[in-house]
Design an enzyme around this catalytic site. Structure first.
Site, PDB file in Angstrom:
ATOM      1  N   ASP A  55      -5.616  -8.651   0.712  1.00 45.90           N
ATOM      2  CA  ASP A  55      -5.974 -10.031   0.606  1.00 45.90           C
ATOM      3  C   ASP A  55      -6.706 -10.572  -0.442  1.00 45.90           C
ATOM      4  O   ASP A  55      -6.254 -11.050  -1.425  1.00 45.90           O
ATOM      5  CB  ASP A  55      -6.566 -10.795   1.843  1.00 45.90           C
ATOM      6  CG  ASP A  55      -5.870 -10.749   3.198  1.00 45.90           C
ATOM      7  OD1 ASP A  55      -4.735 -10.522   3.027  1.00 45.90           O
ATOM      8  OD2 ASP A  55      -6.377 -10.868   4.180  1.00 45.90           O
ATOM      9  N   ASN A 105       0.919  -1.195   0.008  1.00 44.34           N
ATOM     10  CA  ASN A 105       0.137  -0.098  -0.040  1.00 44.34           C
ATOM     11  C   ASN A 105       0.806   1.033   0.184  1.00 44.34           C
ATOM     12  O   ASN A 105       2.139   1.111   0.084  1.00 44.34           O
ATOM     13  CB  ASN A 105      -0.910   0.076   1.112  1.00 44.34           C
ATOM     14  CG  ASN A 105      -0.544   0.108   2.548  1.00 44.34           C
ATOM     15  OD1 ASN A 105       0.663   0.693   2.782  1.00 44.34           O
ATOM     16  ND2 ASN A 105      -0.816  -0.907   3.249  1.00 44.34           N
ATOM     17  N   LEU A 106       0.216   2.353  -0.102  1.00 37.46           N
ATOM     18  CA  LEU A 106       1.130   3.615  -0.390  1.00 37.46           C
ATOM     19  C   LEU A 106       1.933   3.823   1.065  1.00 37.46           C
ATOM     20  O   LEU A 106       3.116   4.118   0.781  1.00 37.46           O
ATOM     21  CB  LEU A 106       0.261   4.842  -0.565  1.00 37.46           C
ATOM     22  CG  LEU A 106       0.840   6.265  -0.632  1.00 37.46           C
ATOM     23  CD1 LEU A 106       1.774   6.018  -2.020  1.00 37.46           C
ATOM     24  CD2 LEU A 106      -0.234   7.138  -0.930  1.00 37.46           C
ATOM     25  N   SER A 107       1.537   3.561   2.292  1.00 38.34           N
ATOM     26  CA  SER A 107       2.181   3.911   3.486  1.00 38.34           C
ATOM     27  C   SER A 107       3.500   2.937   3.192  1.00 38.34           C
ATOM     28  O   SER A 107       4.647   3.271   3.692  1.00 38.34           O
ATOM     29  CB  SER A 107       1.535   3.774   4.521  1.00 38.34           C
ATOM     30  OG  SER A 107       0.363   4.565   4.738  1.00 38.34           O
ATOM     31  N   GLU A 108       3.159   1.830   3.183  1.00 40.46           N
ATOM     32  CA  GLU A 108       4.418   0.802   2.771  1.00 40.46           C
ATOM     33  C   GLU A 108       5.363   1.081   2.012  1.00 40.46           C
ATOM     34  O   GLU A 108       6.561   0.724   2.120  1.00 40.46           O
ATOM     35  CB  GLU A 108       3.979  -0.864   2.800  1.00 40.46           C
ATOM     36  CG  GLU A 108       3.107  -1.314   3.741  1.00 40.46           C
ATOM     37  CD  GLU A 108       2.039  -2.676   3.295  1.00 40.46           C
ATOM     38  OE1 GLU A 108       1.974  -3.530   4.480  1.00 40.46           O
ATOM     39  OE2 GLU A 108       1.891  -2.712   2.322  1.00 40.46           O
TER      40      GLU A 108
END
Length: 476
Positions: free
Chosen positions: A264, A195-198
């Site tokens: 998922d 995701n963007l944060s990761e």
């Protein structure tokens, strides 16, 4: 070219990762405890759902794919509950059961649609001998087309580099839902879905699409990935592939209720679509549509092929337009699931006139969805002779698709649409003119299937042949 669902029965996927059991306790709350300043929830319903890698496997099975799940559990009641639930959904479970560890379990207390508290029962499986999982992965590779590694940093993927090598050496694409900032451990994977944060924890903060693309390709180069799919919440997704232009996909979510398990669903639809023969770009489009469905549900959720088809085609009142036969069958299946009445008619529609418009409007009133089957150019020429059609089939279909009464327009190449109608089997088959129901192509098949055939009248004075004669004669 419109996007269609693949045949997920052709998809075989190996899922390896952190297996969890998600428990939900539901009930009303209307008072504060006298023991402490906390709400009291009166539990009225208890629900259990597979989580983590088990939710990934369940999503694949819900689409009709074949899935083999490998992971670590304890020897306890949660492990038994997971095995029973997943086996009932046709997930092949290959658990490494360890007596000294509890199965990872997350308990959420829910009231009034809100999560009040979450309780985690886990110790993780760090330090487990890699010889427990790697042989099972290797044995399974010959039976699958794609591999998913679902990483929640609980220990099942502690030896992920060796897993990637085994799968890639066997020629299997490896899709990874990553955890943490150490992307080096995922070196050589086919695709990661951060995701963007990761993504920003590894690549650094991004302030624009261009910056995301630049930093994304840097990561692909640095870690020898083939692609990255960055999920960006309300901004949709961005697919970056080696040697390809970036693909930005806007979000299709109409309402965001709970993002639990959305990642998922994304990776399960992505990998199973590729396993079923879709390109990576098309698989990402399907995954994006799937994400828009599950975030509107509470908790870890799956989706059906019907829901995914609806998400792809949308629900525009003006209809779905020109469509291929395969797509039409899927769309009609969705309509039937909704309980809608499907009406079908056919014709050349060489020059669309007022009689056609009135006839189609009348046909549309007889049901919920109207299909118009259109003779191809070669079919029209065979029926009408040289010089016909005046308008090529793509233009004839485009004009029909623009009518508010029409939902789907589909071409056929034969002299009559009998084969097409017998495969679609509409609830109601209509035809304009002086036909008898028993003489209408496909009518017998529709009636035999429990449908109805009806003849509608054409508006007097309207004739394509007369219009063409008038034009060629310089009249009108």
């Amino acid at each position: 070219m419109k996007l269609t669902l693949p045949d997920y029965d052709q998809a075989s996927v190996l899922v390896v990762g952190d297996i969890m059991l998600d428990r939900y306790w539901y009930g009303p709350t209307g008072r504060i405890s006298p023991e402490a300043p906390v709400p009291v929830v009166k539990v009225e319903q208890i629900e259990e759902r597979p989580g983590g890698a088990a939710n990934v496997a369940m999503n694949i099975a819900a689409l009709g794919g074949h899935v083999h799940l490998v992971g670590l559990t304890g020897i306890d009641e949660p492990a038994k509950a997971l095995n029973e639930k997943l086996t009932s959904l046709d997930v092949r479970c290959d658990f490494v059961s360890l007596p000294d560890y509890p199965t990872i379990t997350k308990l959420r207390v829910m009231s009034r649609g809100q999560q009040m508290i979450r309780l985690d029962f886990e110790e993780g499986f760090h330090g487990v001998d890699k010889g427990l999982i790697l042989p099972r992965l290797e044995q399974s590779l010959t039976h699958v087309k794609t591999v998913i590694l679902s990483d929640y940093a609980k220990g099942a993927l502690e030896h992920v580099s060796a897993m990637i090598k085994l799968a890639r050496d066997a020629g299997k694409p490896v899709f990874i839902d990553p955890k943490g900032t150490d992307f080096e451990r995922y070196r050589g994977a086919t695709l990661l879905t951060p995701n963007l944060s990761e993504f920003e924890l590894v690549a650094g903060k991004v302030t624009s699409d261009d910056e995301l693309v630049e930093k994304g390709f840097e990561l692909i180069e640095r870690f020898d990935f083939e692609a990255l799919l960055v999920t960006r919440s309300e901004h949709g997704m961005t697919l970056l592939q080696k040697g390809q232009a970036p693909l930005h996909l806007p979000t299709l979510a109409q309402e965001v209720y709970d993002v639990t398990g959305a990642g998922d669903t994304v990776i399960s639809v992505l990998a199973s679509s590729v396993a079923a023969g879709k390109s990576l770009a098309d698989a990402c489009k399907l995954a994006n549509a799937a994400a828009g469905v599950v975030v509107a549900k509470l908790g870890t959720s799956t989706l059906s092929t019907i829901e995914l088809t609806e998400a792809i085609y949308g629900s525009q009142d003006s209809g779905y337009g020109v469509i291929a036969e395969t797509e039409l069958k899927q769309a009609v299946s969705v309509a039937r699931q909704r309980g809608e009445t499907v009406v079908m008619t056919n014709g050349c529609f060489d020059i669309l006139h007022a009689g056609h418009v009135a006839y189609l409007a009348e046909a549309a009133k007889l049901g919920d969805r109207l299909i118009v089957a259109v003779n191809s150019d070669s079919s029209v020429q065979g029926l009408k002779g040289p010089g016909r059609p005046v308008n090529p089939e793509d233009r004839r279909m485009a004009v029909l698709a623009g009518l508010g009464a029409v939902d789907w327009v589909v071409p056929f190449t034969e002299e009559t649409p009998q084969r097409l109608i017998s495969e679609i089997l509409p609830s109601l088959l209509v035809k304009g003119g002086d036909y008898k129901p028993e003489d209408i192509a496909g009518g017998k098949e529709v009636i035999a299937a429990g449908g109805e055939v009806r003849v509608l009248s054409f508006e007097d004075g309207c004739s394509t042949s007369k219009i063409i004669e008038a034009i060629r004669g310089g009249k009108g």
